[in-house]
Design an enzyme around this catalytic site. Structure first.
Site, PDB file in Angstrom:
ATOM      1  N   TYR A   1       8.131  11.168  -3.479  1.00 48.41           N
ATOM      2  CA  TYR A   1       7.803   9.743  -3.531  1.00 48.41           C
ATOM      3  C   TYR A   1       9.011   8.896  -3.136  1.00 48.41           C
ATOM      4  CZ  TYR A   1       6.915   5.134  -5.525  1.00 48.41           C
ATOM      5  OH  TYR A   1       6.787   3.780  -5.700  1.00 48.41           O
TER       6      TYR A   1
ATOM      7  N   THR B   1       1.569   6.379  -5.293  1.00 43.54           N
ATOM      8  CA  THR B   1       2.656   6.259  -6.256  1.00 43.54           C
ATOM      9  C   THR B   1       2.602   7.399  -7.269  1.00 43.54           C
ATOM     10  OG1 THR B   1       1.357   4.836  -7.722  1.00 43.54           O
ATOM     11  CG2 THR B   1       2.688   3.760  -6.037  1.00 43.54           C
TER      12      THR B   1
ATOM     13  N   ASN C   1      10.751  -0.460 -12.840  1.00 43.64           N
ATOM     14  CA  ASN C   1       9.515  -0.025 -13.495  1.00 43.64           C
ATOM     15  C   ASN C   1       8.681  -1.226 -13.911  1.00 43.64           C
ATOM     16  OD1 ASN C   1      11.518   2.260 -13.764  1.00 43.64           O
ATOM     17  ND2 ASN C   1       9.676   3.255 -14.562  1.00 43.64           N
TER      18      ASN C   1
ATOM     19  N   ALA D   1       0.831  -1.207   0.000  1.00 41.58           N
ATOM     20  CA  ALA D   1       0.000   0.000   0.000  1.00 41.58           C
ATOM     21  C   ALA D   1       0.863   1.254   0.000  1.00 41.58           C
ATOM     22  CB  ALA D   1      -0.922  -0.003   1.207  1.00 41.58           C
TER      23      ALA D   1
END
Length: 378
Positions: free
Chosen positions: A189, A88, A218, A85
């Site tokens: 982030y 993003t 990624n 959780a």
């Protein structure tokens, strides 16, 4: 040993597939997810295929990691927690700072506070970290030294110089970034992901429990959100291609990323959760291959059989990195795992799935306007 696994954020792109992987191996799963509309639509029960995929697989609790009451419900009987959780998106994090810190750092702190102070059966927490904590990754100088360049300067990029530099050094060569590399995130982030990881890896051993961190590169593949403009360029460019719209490539198009297919992420995370030797370890999870943005555009247009105008504009976002590829040696040596899906194969699978989905709207354009208004997009 049969585990009861709690996956926070478990109705998302990674978590829903990970839940199925645990169940396939005989474990039971509880999912805690806030089911945000940016990922699941306005009515998740009818608009979210990811949520529907959990029917008969896991108990789903709609709730948030920022609520201790929700966490307590979800932790009941759990022996392993996979903490996915998080809010993003590098760009969005630079202006929705409180929301990112509250969810990512605050939610992790609440989870650990319960584990430290209340009765529970949890023996291992796996934290989903990110390549963003490295900022710019590792480079080699002309004389063979490894260096970690600082964040790129606005003035340099405004002048069209998008490469990374170290004062007094000549040209630098990109090399894979290992887990011992310098941590210096260049976005809110990234900072929150570093703090999440540090909290878990520091607190859990003091409780006599195990901690593992997986630093994702990624991630892409079937099932990722095509609505969320912060999920990555494969989704964004796919939507533009299907709409017949031009693609604006930032910088010079030679910036690169390490794209890792969803199935490889799921398997690596499953092993990090269950292999005894993983306890206390940190793992890069990537393909270990650099793919440029121009490579991505070419691969997607080839996969869809459609060409749209492509402009290399020289625009840039503050906080973006130039390159980063993962050194996956530890993943191979400790977990005996090597990513299986090449980028070309993965893009074909991704495109096949995208073509079964409705064409989404222009949330990407809205995200660019928001960043431009805040002078984060130049």
């Amino acid at each position: 040993m049969v585990e009861h696994v709690l996956i926070t954020g478990g109705a998302g792109f990674i978590g829903s597939r990970l839940a199925a992987r645990f169940v396939k191996d005989g474990h039971t799963v509880t999912v805690l997810d806030s089911l945000i509309s940016q990922v699941h639509g306005d009515d998740p029960s009818t608009t979210s295929p990811l949520l529907r995929s959990l029917d008969g697989v896991a108990e789903v609790i709609e709730g948030t990691v920022t609520s201790k009451d929700d966490l307590r419900r979800a932790l009941d009987g759990a022996t392993i927690v996979v903490h996915l959780a998080a809010e993003t998106g590098t760009g969005q994090s630079m202006y929705e700072i409180d929301r990112y810190v509250d969810a990512n750092v605050g939610g992790t702190a609440k989870l650990l506070d319960i584990l430290a102070n209340e009765e529970n059966a949890v023996r291992r927490v796996v934290i989903a970290s990110s390549r963003s904590i490295y900022g710019e990754g590792a480079y080699r100088t002309e004389d063979g030294r490894t260096v970690y360049p600082s964040h790129r300067a606005d003035a340099d990029m405004a002048a069209g110089d998008f490469d990374v530099h170290v004062d007094g050094e000549g040209p630098l060569t990109l090399i894979p970034t290992d887990e011992q590399s310098k941590l210096h995130p260049s976005s809110v982030y990234g900072i929150t992901k570093q703090m999440q990881e540090s909290l878990v890896m520091t607190v859990m051993p003091t409780l006599g429990k195990e901690a593992v961190s997986v630093r994702y590169q990624n991630v892409y593949g079937p099932g990722q959100s095509l609505k969320n403009p912060y999920t990555g360029i494969l989704s964004i460019f796919s939507t533009l291609i299907r709409q017949g719209k031009p693609i604006n490539v930032f910088e010079d198009g030679l910036e690169s990323r390490d794209f890792v297919y969803i199935d490889d992420i799921v398997e690596a995370t499953f092993l990090a959760s269950t292999v005894p030797a993983a306890a206390g370890e940190i793992f890069n999870v990537g393909a270990g291959t650099a793919t440029t943005v121009l490579d991505v555009v070419e691969a997607l247009q080839r996969a869809y059989g459609v060409e749209v105008p492509v402009t290399v504009s020289g625009q840039y976002r503050l906080g973006d990195i130039r390159h980063n590829i993962a050194d996956t040696t530890k993943l191979r040596e400790i977990l005996d795992f090597t990513p299986k899906v090449s980028f070309d194969e993965g893009v074909e699978k991704f495109a096949e799935w995208v073509l079964t989905e409705p064409i989404e709207g222009d949330s990407y354009e809205q995200s660019l306007r928001e960043m431009s208004e805040r002078k984060l997009l130049k």
